[in-house]
Design an enzyme around this catalytic site. Structure first.
Site, short mmCIF file in Angstrom:
data_model
loop_
_atom_site.label_atom_id
_atom_site.label_comp_id
_atom_site.label_asym_id
_atom_site.label_seq_id
_atom_site.Cartn_x
_atom_site.Cartn_y
_atom_site.Cartn_z
N ASP A 4 0.93 -1.22 -0.17
CA ASP A 4 -0.13 0.07 -0.01
C ASP A 4 0.88 1.26 0.04
O ASP A 4 1.35 1.61 -0.81
CB ASP A 4 -0.96 -0.16 1.20
CG ASP A 4 -1.83 1.13 1.38
OD1 ASP A 4 -2.04 1.70 0.28
OD2 ASP A 4 -2.52 1.14 2.37
N PHE A 26 -9.89 -0.04 -0.68
CA PHE A 26 -9.86 -1.14 0.43
C PHE A 26 -10.13 -2.62 0.08
O PHE A 26 -11.25 -2.48 -0.54
CB PHE A 26 -10.67 -0.75 1.74
CG PHE A 26 -9.85 -1.59 2.83
CD1 PHE A 26 -8.74 -1.58 3.24
CD2 PHE A 26 -10.90 -2.44 3.27
CE1 PHE A 26 -8.35 -2.44 4.43
CE2 PHE A 26 -10.48 -3.33 4.30
CZ PHE A 26 -9.36 -3.34 4.99
N VAL A 27 -9.31 -3.67 -0.04
CA VAL A 27 -9.86 -4.89 -0.34
C VAL A 27 -9.53 -5.93 0.44
O VAL A 27 -8.63 -5.75 1.68
CB VAL A 27 -8.78 -5.36 -1.80
CG1 VAL A 27 -9.17 -4.14 -2.89
CG2 VAL A 27 -7.36 -5.37 -1.42
P1 IMP Z 1 1.86 -0.64 3.64
O1 IMP Z 1 2.84 -1.02 4.70
O2 IMP Z 1 1.19 0.67 3.74
O3 IMP Z 1 2.44 -0.92 2.42
O4 IMP Z 1 0.71 -1.73 4.04
C1 IMP Z 1 0.99 -3.01 3.95
C2 IMP Z 1 0.13 -3.76 4.79
O5 IMP Z 1 -1.18 -3.16 5.14
C3 IMP Z 1 -0.42 -5.01 3.99
O6 IMP Z 1 0.59 -6.23 4.49
C4 IMP Z 1 -1.40 -5.50 4.79
O7 IMP Z 1 -1.72 -6.13 6.02
C5 IMP Z 1 -2.21 -4.07 4.93
N1 IMP Z 1 -3.11 -3.30 4.01
C6 IMP Z 1 -2.81 -2.36 3.18
N2 IMP Z 1 -3.80 -2.29 2.23
C7 IMP Z 1 -4.93 -3.06 2.68
C8 IMP Z 1 -6.13 -3.46 2.09
O8 IMP Z 1 -6.72 -2.89 0.99
N3 IMP Z 1 -6.72 -4.54 2.79
C9 IMP Z 1 -6.36 -5.33 3.88
N4 IMP Z 1 -5.10 -4.84 4.29
C10 IMP Z 1 -4.31 -3.89 3.54
#
Ligand code: IMP
Ligand code: MG
Length: 178
Positions: A107, A156-157
């Site tokens: 994300d 969000f998924v």
């Molecule tokens: P980041 O650190 O912002 O890249 O987020 C990574 C982590 O956030 C992922 O491993 C997921 O656990 C969680 N995450 C990010 N977006 C989503 C989503 O749309 N649905 C569910 N979990 C998410």
């Protein structure tokens, strides 16, 4: 007449079917089998979200390979906490190893930006990244992703391992918030 799934207070609709996921995961497994032949790569899957992707990806790989699971600080609700407090569960010696990180979704990129240096300290020969999903528009860091199953809009998924407040991981497809 798209199927609507309700989890807690939110509603979701199908975005990527289980058939599309299966086809793409098997393609990536094929590439990994070619690229890492003779290297006995070790998959490092980030729990909880990546457990289903990791299990399917590993079964799509036809060369010798290993797997280890790690847990990072939890992701609460719809927003990433933006920091990792702890790395739990890594008991494999990564020195000189070919490492492939398996992530459910990238994300902001905060998680991997903190996690990759922790692995680098363990002296692996190489580190690659395989992710089921990436939201390019949400990315806040330069991260080189070697294998991406699907690029998606910053919505969000849930499903195929991903949750909304712990529900939805068992959905065989990937569903987006309506
Ligand atoms: P980041 O650190 O912002 O890249 O987020 C990574 C982590 O956030 C992922 O491993 C997921 O656990 C969680 N995450 C990010 N977006 C989503 C989503 O749309 N649905 C569910 N979990 C998410
Ligand atoms: Mg995760």
């Amino acid at each position: 007449m798209a199927e609507v799934v309700k989890l807690h207070d939110l509603e979701f609709e199908l975005m990527i079917s289980k058939e599309e996921i299966r086809a793409r995961v098997s393609q990536i497994g094929g590439w990994i089998s070619e690229h890492y032949k003779g290297q006995n790569p070790v998959f490092i899957a980030i729990l909880n979200g990546s457990f289903i992707f990791a299990a399917d990806l590993m079964r799509a790989v036809t060369i010798d390979c290993e797997i280890s699971f790690v847990k990072l600080a939890s992701y609460i609700g719809e927003k990433s906490s933006g920091k990792i407090d702890e790395l739990i569960g890594l008991n494999t010696d990564l020195k000189g190893r070919t490492v492939i990180i398996v992530e459910d979704i990238i994300d902001s990129g905060n998680t991997l930006t903190r996690f990759v240096p922790m692995l680098e300290e363990m002296g692996p020969n190489s580190i690659s990244i395989a992710t089921l999903l990436i939201k390019p528009e949400a990315l806040e860091h330069d991260i080189i992703v070697d294998y991406t199953a699907f690029e998606i809009d910053p919505k969000f998924v849930v499903g195929y391992g991903l949750d909304y407040r712990e529900l939805g991981r068992n959905l065989p497809g990937i569903y987006q918030k309506i």
